[in-house]
Design a protein around this motif. Structure first.
Motif, PDB file in Angstrom:
ATOM      1  N   ASP A   2       0.808  -1.218   0.000  1.00 38.39           N
ATOM      2  CA  ASP A   2       0.000   0.000   0.000  1.00 38.39           C
ATOM      3  C   ASP A   2       0.842   1.270   0.000  1.00 38.39           C
ATOM      4  N   ARG A   3       2.124   1.165   0.346  1.00 41.42           N
ATOM      5  CA  ARG A   3       2.965   2.373   0.389  1.00 41.42           C
ATOM      6  C   ARG A   3       3.803   2.552  -0.876  1.00 41.42           C
ATOM      7  N   ILE A   4       3.642   1.671  -1.817  1.00 40.68           N
ATOM      8  CA  ILE A   4       4.428   1.732  -3.054  1.00 40.68           C
ATOM      9  C   ILE A   4       3.977   2.906  -3.918  1.00 40.68           C
ATOM     10  N   ASP A   5       4.975   3.652  -4.431  1.00 38.41           N
ATOM     11  CA  ASP A   5       4.655   4.713  -5.398  1.00 38.41           C
ATOM     12  C   ASP A   5       5.656   4.726  -6.554  1.00 38.41           C
ATOM     13  N   ASN A   6       6.512   3.687  -6.640  1.00 37.04           N
ATOM     14  CA  ASN A   6       7.545   3.675  -7.671  1.00 37.04           C
ATOM     15  C   ASN A   6       7.927   2.259  -8.055  1.00 37.04           C
ATOM     16  N   TRP A   7       8.518   2.122  -9.252  1.00 33.38           N
ATOM     17  CA  TRP A   7       8.840   0.798  -9.776  1.00 33.38           C
ATOM     18  C   TRP A   7       9.953   0.089  -9.002  1.00 33.38           C
ATOM     19  N   ALA A   8      10.878   0.835  -8.425  1.00 36.39           N
ATOM     20  CA  ALA A   8      12.013   0.211  -7.746  1.00 36.39           C
ATOM     21  C   ALA A   8      11.584  -0.504  -6.470  1.00 36.39           C
ATOM     22  N   HIS A   9      10.804   0.175  -5.627  1.00 35.87           N
ATOM     23  CA  HIS A   9      10.283  -0.486  -4.430  1.00 35.87           C
ATOM     24  C   HIS A   9       9.323  -1.609  -4.819  1.00 35.87           C
ATOM     25  N   SER A  10       8.530  -1.371  -5.852  1.00 38.54           N
ATOM     26  CA  SER A  10       7.590  -2.388  -6.325  1.00 38.54           C
ATOM     27  C   SER A  10       8.323  -3.660  -6.728  1.00 38.54           C
ATOM     28  N   ASP A  11       9.427  -3.504  -7.444  1.00 41.02           N
ATOM     29  CA  ASP A  11      10.166  -4.674  -7.915  1.00 41.02           C
ATOM     30  C   ASP A  11      10.801  -5.446  -6.765  1.00 41.02           C
ATOM     31  N   MET A  12      11.202  -4.742  -5.709  1.00 38.60           N
ATOM     32  CA  MET A  12      11.729  -5.440  -4.539  1.00 38.60           C
ATOM     33  C   MET A  12      10.646  -6.292  -3.888  1.00 38.60           C
ATOM     34  N   LEU A  13       9.444  -5.741  -3.785  1.00 40.73           N
ATOM     35  CA  LEU A  13       8.338  -6.523  -3.224  1.00 40.73           C
ATOM     36  C   LEU A  13       7.988  -7.703  -4.124  1.00 40.73           C
ATOM     37  N   THR A  14       8.152  -7.529  -5.431  1.00 37.73           N
ATOM     38  CA  THR A  14       7.894  -8.629  -6.364  1.00 37.73           C
ATOM     39  C   THR A  14       8.743  -9.848  -6.013  1.00 37.73           C
ATOM     40  N   HIS A  15      10.006  -9.627  -5.652  1.00 43.43           N
ATOM     41  CA  HIS A  15      10.872 -10.746  -5.292  1.00 43.43           C
ATOM     42  C   HIS A  15      10.264 -11.536  -4.136  1.00 43.43           C
ATOM     43  N   HIS A  16       9.703 -10.813  -3.151  1.00 44.63           N
ATOM     44  CA  HIS A  16       9.133 -11.480  -1.977  1.00 44.63           C
ATOM     45  C   HIS A  16       7.851 -12.223  -2.327  1.00 44.63           C
ATOM     46  N   PHE A  17       6.966 -11.541  -3.078  1.00 43.94           N
ATOM     47  CA  PHE A  17       5.696 -12.171  -3.434  1.00 43.94           C
ATOM     48  C   PHE A  17       5.902 -13.376  -4.354  1.00 43.94           C
TER      49      PHE A  17
END
Length: 262
Positions: free
Chosen positions: A122-137
């Protein structure tokens, strides 16, 4: 042995102290990047967070070096990094918390950490943080697909574009890291509804997912690209066709050219 959810809470004053420690530590590192008046790093990342300009190797090194709390049990460290993630306004500081989750996601109780990470999304606003979360999911989806896939189906219809992006990227992330892969049908069931999505980073995610799907299911993916060549955006196509053999790529380009003329 999987770690249980957190049972005790740290005092906010203590958490603030640790947050300040991480922020001060990163602020004291000299950036390796050469100043470029014509390049706006914050704009490139597309974030409202303050960007210090440290390189990824520098940020990784800072995390590896550790902080005063790095000796604490993982559950206690998670409390600290969660507080940091939700209370810091510095892009690079949030990355430190996301680095920690690369470790924690593999040792925490799956349902607990999955539900926690949904809040982080819910706190994501950019592709870089999003991609880090992708690794976890993607890790959680690989090992607990029955738990994760229904959520990906829900995210696929979300009004939040970062959720829609995660719905396809979390299927494979990078295929070479997945020992267990979802079926081709499960992948395209989430990709197809997003082919005409208007959000730029969703389209980038669609292309990335199709590229990685092509590594696992090359023939089926190529046939899919043929079938939907007229719907795939130029943004998605650039990524989707990146690793295709030249002959197949040229065939698709010709089909797309003919479709545009019509």
């Amino acid at each position: 042995m999987l770690l249980n959810p957190i049972e005790s809470e740290m005092r906010e004053q203590e958490l603030k102290k640790y947050k300040q420690e991480v922020e001060t530590t990163l602020a004291g590192i000299k950036s390796h990047r050469k100043p470029d008046p014509n390049f706006d790093l914050q704009k490139y990342i597309g974030t409202h967070f303050t960007v210090t300009g440290l390189s990824m190797p520098q940020l990784r090194a800072a995390f590896k070096h550790g902080y005063s709390f790095s000796h604490l049990p993982l559950n206690e460290q998670y409390q600290i990094y969660k507080y940091i993630y939700f209370n810091s306004e510095i892009f690079d500081v949030l990355l430190q918390a996301l680095f920690f989750n690369e470790i924690y996601v593999r040792q925490a109780e799956p349902e607990f950490i999955f539900n926690e990470l949904i809040e982080w999304l819910d706190r994501i606003d950019n592709w870089a943080h999003s991609d880090m979360l992708t690794h976890h999911f993607a890790y959680l989806h690989e090992h607990y697909p029955a738990m994760v896939y229904p959520h990906l189906q829900e995210w696929n219809k979300s009004e939040n574009p970062w959720y829609r992006r995660q719905s396809v990227l979390s299927l494979l992330d990078y295929a070479r890291f997945r020992n267990k892969k979802p079926t081709f049908n499960k992948i395209v069931a989430l990709v197809t509804p997003l082919l005409t999505d208007k959000a730029y980073y969703v389209q980038k995610g669609v292309g990335w997912c199709l590229r990685e799907t092509g590594i696992v299911y090359p023939e089926q993916t190529f046939n899919y690209l043929i079938k939907y060549h007229h719907l795939i955006s130029s943004t998605a196509f650039a990524a989707a066709a990146e690793k295709l053999p030249t002959k197949e790529k040229e065939k698709l380009k010709l089909l797309r050219k003919k479709s545009r003329k019509k």
